[in-house]
Design a protein around this motif. Structure first.
Motif, PDB file in Angstrom:
ATOM      1  N   HIS A  31     -51.821  52.859  -2.476  1.00  0.00           N
ATOM      2  CA  HIS A  31     -51.424  53.702  -1.342  1.00  0.00           C
ATOM      3  C   HIS A  31     -51.258  55.173  -1.711  1.00  0.00           C
ATOM      4  O   HIS A  31     -50.789  55.958  -0.890  1.00  0.00           O
ATOM      5  N   GLU A 147     -45.422  45.582  -0.852  1.00  0.00           N
ATOM      6  CA  GLU A 147     -46.605  45.900  -0.051  1.00  0.00           C
ATOM      7  C   GLU A 147     -46.244  45.998   1.432  1.00  0.00           C
ATOM      8  O   GLU A 147     -46.640  46.947   2.124  1.00  0.00           O
ATOM      9  N   GLN A 151     -46.423  49.449   3.671  1.00  0.00           N
ATOM     10  CA  GLN A 151     -47.265  49.550   4.872  1.00  0.00           C
ATOM     11  C   GLN A 151     -46.439  49.921   6.100  1.00  0.00           C
ATOM     12  O   GLN A 151     -46.864  50.736   6.917  1.00  0.00           O
ATOM     13  N   ARG A 155     -46.972  53.306   8.327  1.00  0.00           N
ATOM     14  CA  ARG A 155     -47.234  53.227   9.778  1.00  0.00           C
ATOM     15  C   ARG A 155     -46.238  54.082  10.546  1.00  0.00           C
ATOM     16  O   ARG A 155     -46.598  54.788  11.488  1.00  0.00           O
TER      17      ARG A 155
END
Length: 158
Positions: A31, A147, A151, A155
């Motif tokens: 990321h 993870e 995420q 977002r």
């Protein structure tokens, strides 16, 4: 990436006894996140331009103090230290234990109370100080939680 922008989340690691450093580095690389491993002992060199090691003084809680003072909302803190977790939650950071269990405002009070009870029981000789063995299941759980949290934060920030 050599330095994240002010708006990008970072991962702060209470590094002295962290068994999931490789997993953290893998998720951060995926990321493109900055990782700061904080320790008051030497850490092995980590590979990657987005990995920074901070060596603090030997004072008690020096690494914890550094992390708590530098984390901010949307950052992720990795620690098994329940008191540090509570401090970082107050700063708005997401906090994950090495076993993959997140610390949240809803569960931190119970975790602190349980810590105090266990400390009392160890000091009185009622229980031994042995921790359970860190397992492959713990490692997998940690990786999945990190993870998912990463995420979710990314977002929210878009």
């Amino acid at each position: 990436m050599t330095e994240n922008s002010v708006n990008s989340p970072s991962i702060f690691v209470d590094g002295d006894a962290c068994p999931v450093k490789d997993e953290i580095i893998r998720v951060a690389a995926r990321h493109n996140l900055q990782v700061t491993m904080v320790s008051n002992q030497g850490l092995r060199a980590s590979v990657g331009p987005n990995i920074k090691a901070i060596l603090v003084g030997p004072e008690f809680d020096a690494a914890d103090n550094w992390i708590a003072e530098n984390c901010r909302p949307h950052d992720i803190v990795i620690t098994a230290d329940i008191q540090l977790a509570a401090r970082c939650l107050k700063q708005g950071a997401q906090v994950i234990g090495h076993n993959g269990k997140p610390f949240t405002p809803d569960n931190i009070g119970r975790a602190l109370a349980s810590r105090e009870l266990n400390q009392y029981l160890r000091e009185s000789g009622e229980i031994s100080g042995n921790n359970k063995t860190f397992s492959k299941k713990d490692r997998a759980s940690f990786l999945q939680t990190l993870e998912n949290v990463t995420q979710k934060i990314l977002r929210e920030m878009t």
